[in-house]
Design an enzyme around this catalytic site. Structure first.
Site, short mmCIF file in Angstrom:
data_model
loop_
_atom_site.label_atom_id
_atom_site.label_comp_id
_atom_site.label_asym_id
_atom_site.label_seq_id
_atom_site.Cartn_x
_atom_site.Cartn_y
_atom_site.Cartn_z
N ARG A 1 -62.96 30.96 4.07
CA ARG A 1 -62.82 29.82 3.16
C ARG A 1 -63.31 30.27 1.78
NH1 ARG A 1 -64.80 24.01 4.95
NH2 ARG A 1 -63.47 23.47 3.18
N ASP B 1 -71.04 22.80 -2.80
CA ASP B 1 -70.62 24.02 -2.10
C ASP B 1 -70.76 25.26 -2.96
OD1 ASP B 1 -68.95 23.32 0.65
OD2 ASP B 1 -69.02 21.68 -0.77
#
Length: 382
Positions: free
Chosen positions: A105, A259
């Site tokens: 990711r 994030d």
């Protein structure tokens, strides 16, 4: 790969129905990492065994695990898993597997951080058994470090909630959060939720507005589940209700996770966070971002241009998952099947909209100098 039996780690703080839980743990008998498949929550508790590197990558990509600290810890165990599969692999082979893990990711910087930390710990160890042990021990250390970082975030963030409670004469402090930055995403305590848990445990009256967080409903599925199990008062709202609540004095502060945060204080978080920050700014409400330092990308300044934004499968927009009246977990199509959909997973909130960053070392403004004041060891190279 799946089992229905949950075997929690020892010495865990978070409880679900009086059972200690973490979203990832090491099974000493099987010699593998195991994770909660968070896609199934809150309706089913399903455990996945990470037997291979492909299992680890799949778990990250398909969001069995999600949340920056947990993704980093899972990637760390991925390096151990690579060595478990092939204890005599060459350094070149190991680096190649690590690159596969890091590409699972793109947005959360913790993934590369966790993988690289374990790789560094074991790359120069020549005896295969010792190298495997070094990888396992470093992965376990990352898990505990991140749990402790989140505990410290809770302690530092507590002061913000305490001050608002004092000003309100003990009336409930209304906190709005977006997505899930709880222990499910962070091993223990959470980032955004850590001050909430700490305040609740200190008997401060709090209430949490929980954005549903489309498209995967991490707020209504996961944050609401967590808070409810811990006994914290909360209310699920639609993603677009936050501004209305702020206008009518029903929100005292916003706390979200992240994030990836740039060294200058720009913040990437679940899509929709930017809109909450704009609404908070317009209503003169504090907007805090909670994060461990592993989530800071020390290499970039401009979040809007330099943070890669993941675009996920449009089906996550088109379908919703839930229980039917018979108690079956089902997916249903919402829009016309022929209508295209775009699924940007994150957005970037500019530092100018962030009141402060809550880290394991304290609270600072979202500026390069203030961040470096908390982490002076980074000055030499930045």
């Amino acid at each position: 790969m799946m089992t229905d039996k949950f075997q929690p780690m020892e010495e865990i703080k978070m409880l679900v129905d009086n059972q200690q839980m973490r979203p990832i743990w090491f099974d000493g008998e099987k010699k593998i990492a195991r994770v909660i498949d968070q896609r199934m929550l809150p309706h089913k508790l399903v455990i996945a065994d990470l037997n291979t590197v492909d299992d680890v990558i799949y778990a990250i990509q398909e969001m069995f695990v999600r949340g920056a600290p947990l993704i980093g810890a899972t990637g760390a165990f991925g390096v151990y898993t690579a060595l478990l599969q092939n204890q005599t692999c060459t350094s070149e082979d190991l680096v190649r597997e690590c690159n596969r893990l890091k590409s699972a990711r793109p947005t959360a910087v913790n993934l590369a951080w966790g993988v690289d930390r374990v790789l560094e710990a074991c790359l120069n160890v020549n005896v295969p058994a010792d190298r495997l042990n070094a990888a396992r021990n470093e992965a376990l250390a990352i898990v505990e470090d991140e749990a402790e970082n989140c505990r410290q975030i809770g302690l530092h963030g507590l002061s913000i909630i305490q001050e608002i409670s004092r000003k309100k004469g003990g009336a409930p402090v209304n906190i709005l959060t977006h997505c899930n930055a709880g222990w499910l995403a962070c091993i223990e305590y959470g980032t955004a939720t850590a001050p909430m848990y700490t305040a609740f445990d200190q008997k401060i009256d709090i209430h949490v507005w929980v954005d549903e967080t489309r498209p995967l409903n991490q707020g209504s599925r996961l944050t609401a589940w967590e808070l409810g199990k811990h006994g914290i008062n909360h209310t699920i709202i639609t993603d677009n209700a936050g501004g209305h609540l702020m206008q009518h004095g029903m929100v005292d502060l916003v706390i979200v996770g992240t994030d990836r945060t740039t060294r200058s204080g720009d913040v990437a978080n679940k899509i929709g966070t930017y809109l909450k920050a704009l609404a908070a700014k317009d209503n003169n409400l504090p907007f805090y971002v909670a994060l461990p330092s592993s989530t800071i990308d020390w290499e970039i300044d401009n979040g809007i241009t330099d943070i890669p934004i993941e675009e996920r499968d449009p089906e996550e927009i088109q379908y919703v998952q839930g229980l039917d009246q018979a108690g079956n977990l089902v997916k249903v199509l919402v829009p016309p099947l022929s209508s295209p959909a775009a699924n940007h997973a994150f957005d970037v909130t500019p530092a100018r909209l962030v009141t402060g960053l809550i880290t394991e070392r304290g609270i600072c403004r979202a500026t390069r100098e203030d961040i470096l004041a908390l982490f002076p060891e980074k000055r030499a190279t930045k």
